[in-house]
Design a protein around this motif. Sequence first.
Motif, PDB file in Angstrom:
ATOM      1  N   ASN A  72      33.635  -7.087  67.670  1.00  0.00           N
ATOM      2  CA  ASN A  72      34.905  -7.787  67.640  1.00  0.00           C
ATOM      3  C   ASN A  72      35.113  -8.555  68.954  1.00  0.00           C
ATOM      4  O   ASN A  72      35.091  -7.976  70.033  1.00  0.00           O
ATOM      5  CB  ASN A  72      35.997  -6.741  67.428  1.00  0.00           C
ATOM      6  N   PHE A 122      37.808 -10.172  70.169  1.00  0.00           N
ATOM      7  CA  PHE A 122      39.065  -9.925  70.859  1.00  0.00           C
ATOM      8  C   PHE A 122      38.978  -8.676  71.737  1.00  0.00           C
ATOM      9  O   PHE A 122      39.481  -8.642  72.846  1.00  0.00           O
ATOM     10  CB  PHE A 122      40.185  -9.779  69.815  1.00  0.00           C
ATOM     11  N   TRP A 123      38.320  -7.646  71.228  1.00  0.00           N
ATOM     12  CA  TRP A 123      38.199  -6.400  71.984  1.00  0.00           C
ATOM     13  C   TRP A 123      36.982  -6.390  72.914  1.00  0.00           C
ATOM     14  O   TRP A 123      36.695  -5.377  73.533  1.00  0.00           O
ATOM     15  CB  TRP A 123      38.167  -5.199  71.032  1.00  0.00           C
ATOM     16  N   VAL A 151      40.464   2.006  69.923  1.00  0.00           N
ATOM     17  CA  VAL A 151      41.477   1.451  69.025  1.00  0.00           C
ATOM     18  C   VAL A 151      40.872   1.147  67.648  1.00  0.00           C
ATOM     19  O   VAL A 151      41.556   1.119  66.640  1.00  0.00           O
ATOM     20  CB  VAL A 151      42.092   0.169  69.668  1.00  0.00           C
ATOM     21  N   LEU A 195      34.795   3.733  65.801  1.00  0.00           N
ATOM     22  CA  LEU A 195      34.877   5.198  65.786  1.00  0.00           C
ATOM     23  C   LEU A 195      34.029   5.801  64.667  1.00  0.00           C
ATOM     24  O   LEU A 195      33.452   6.874  64.824  1.00  0.00           O
ATOM     25  CB  LEU A 195      36.342   5.654  65.645  1.00  0.00           C
ATOM     26  N   LYS A 243      31.235   8.459  65.280  1.00  0.00           N
ATOM     27  CA  LYS A 243      31.218   9.731  64.545  1.00  0.00           C
ATOM     28  C   LYS A 243      29.796  10.037  64.050  1.00  0.00           C
ATOM     29  O   LYS A 243      29.317  11.162  64.169  1.00  0.00           O
ATOM     30  CB  LYS A 243      32.203   9.656  63.370  1.00  0.00           C
ATOM     31  N   LEU A 274      36.879  12.599  68.911  1.00  0.00           N
ATOM     32  CA  LEU A 274      37.262  11.198  68.868  1.00  0.00           C
ATOM     33  C   LEU A 274      38.739  11.079  68.536  1.00  0.00           C
ATOM     34  O   LEU A 274      39.293  11.907  67.804  1.00  0.00           O
ATOM     35  CB  LEU A 274      36.417  10.452  67.834  1.00  0.00           C
ATOM     36  N   LEU A 275      39.361  10.051  69.096  1.00  0.00           N
ATOM     37  CA  LEU A 275      40.791   9.846  68.882  1.00  0.00           C
ATOM     38  C   LEU A 275      41.048   8.348  68.797  1.00  0.00           C
ATOM     39  O   LEU A 275      40.524   7.579  69.609  1.00  0.00           O
ATOM     40  CB  LEU A 275      41.531  10.477  70.065  1.00  0.00           C
ATOM     41  N   GLN A 276      41.820   7.948  67.786  1.00  0.00           N
ATOM     42  CA  GLN A 276      42.114   6.524  67.632  1.00  0.00           C
ATOM     43  C   GLN A 276      43.453   6.209  68.279  1.00  0.00           C
ATOM     44  O   GLN A 276      44.483   6.768  67.896  1.00  0.00           O
ATOM     45  CB  GLN A 276      42.136   6.153  66.146  1.00  0.00           C
ATOM     46  N   SER A 277      43.425   5.333  69.265  1.00  0.00           N
ATOM     47  CA  SER A 277      44.668   4.971  69.949  1.00  0.00           C
ATOM     48  C   SER A 277      44.478   3.648  70.666  1.00  0.00           C
ATOM     49  O   SER A 277      43.378   3.300  71.077  1.00  0.00           O
ATOM     50  CB  SER A 277      45.027   6.061  70.962  1.00  0.00           C
ATOM     51  N   ASN A 278      45.580   2.959  70.809  1.00  0.00           N
ATOM     52  CA  ASN A 278      45.573   1.780  71.652  1.00  0.00           C
ATOM     53  C   ASN A 278      45.581   2.287  73.093  1.00  0.00           C
ATOM     54  O   ASN A 278      46.345   3.182  73.426  1.00  0.00           O
ATOM     55  CB  ASN A 278      46.853   0.981  71.364  1.00  0.00           C
ATOM     56  N   GLU A 282      48.815   2.405  74.795  1.00  0.00           N
ATOM     57  CA  GLU A 282      49.830   3.328  74.265  1.00  0.00           C
ATOM     58  C   GLU A 282      49.229   4.706  74.042  1.00  0.00           C
ATOM     59  O   GLU A 282      49.300   5.255  72.942  1.00  0.00           O
ATOM     60  CB  GLU A 282      50.390   2.772  72.937  1.00  0.00           C
TER      61      GLU A 282
END
Lengths: 119, 207
Positions: B20, B22-23, B79, B84, B88, B100-104, B107
Motif C-alpha cells: 500500500n 499510502f502506508w 493498521v 496482519l 499471522k 498481533l493487534l490491529q490499531s492505528n 490511536e
Amino acid sequence: MRLLTYNFLQCPKTKTFPLILEPTQVETIETEYNKEFILRMIPRLDWNLVRQVSRQFAFGELPQVAPKESTEDEETFRLLHKMLLETHIKEGVLKSQDGTIYPIKDGIPNMLITQVNDE
Amino acid sequence: MQLWQIEELLADLKTFENPNIFWEQYTTPPHIAAFLVQIAENSFGDLKGKLVADLGCGTGMLCAAMHYFGANSIVGIDVDESALAIAKVNTIQCGLPVELLQSNITELPFNSAVFDTVVMNPPFGTRRKGIDVVFLEKAIEIVYPGGSIYSLHKTCTRSYLYRKILQRKCEGEVLGKFIFNLSKTFAFHRMESMDIEVDLWRLKRKK
C-alpha cells in the motif's frame, strides 16, 4: 491476544479502562516460566482488574495486595504466569462502556476507531 | 545461530502481496532486520525476557528477527488487516511467540507505558509528512521509563530528530547507517531501484 495484553487495553476512543472482555474461544499455549518477567509486569498492571480476570477465567481468588519480590508465594506467581502469559483469547469481543465493540478474530483484536483512508 | 543463518530464515518469510503506497508498505530487508535486533540484544540486552512492541509490524519481519534473538513476548501492531493476515501466517509457520493487534498507530489502545522495548521500521514520511516523528512520539508514550526504542529513519532527518528528541524525556543516539535499497515497489517510483541512506536510532526513555 494474551490476557496480559488485555490487562493493558483501554478504549482508544473514550480512553475508558478497562474494556469488558467476552471471549468465545480461549486457548492455552505453554511457555517458559520466568518469575522475573512477572515481577516486572506487576507494577504496570491494575491489580483489581487482574483479580477480576482471575475470577472471570476461573483461576481462583488472588491475594488482595499484589505480590512483590520479597513475597514468598510461588503459587501466586505460577498462577499469574499461567493466566497472563499462557491464556490466549482466540475469538470474542472487547466492549467499551459507550457500547463500542472491538472484535477479536483469529487471536487479533481489531482496535480501529476511524475508517482508515488509504487512497 | 549465526547471523547469516538468521538472515536466511528471515528471507523465507512471506511479504506484502500488494503493498500500500499510502502506508509506505515495504519489508525491512532481512540483513538490516537481523543487524538491528542483534545490536538490541547483544549490545544492550533489550530483547530477551522483555515485553516488546513493534509499531507498524507489517508482515512481521522485525517480530521474527526479534524472536530469533531471544525475545519471547512480542506484540506486533499494524493498521492493515491484509498485512496482519500475512504476519499471522508467518507467526504460525515459524512458531513465533508474537501477538498481533490491529490499531492505528496514532490511536493506540494502551492505558499506560507498558513495554520494555519498542522496535520499529516506521514509514519514512514521504507520503504523509511527519508520520515518522508521530511513530517516535507514540513509541515514547508506550515505553516504560528506562526502556529503549530502536527505529529506522532517513539520514537526512538526523539533525531534525536530534532537536525533536532533546525536547522529550529521552536520550537518543544513532547506532549506525545503512544503505536501504528500495526496489521498484510502487508505480510512482521512476527508477528500477533507489538507494536511500537510513539511520538506526536508539532512544532511551529517562527514568
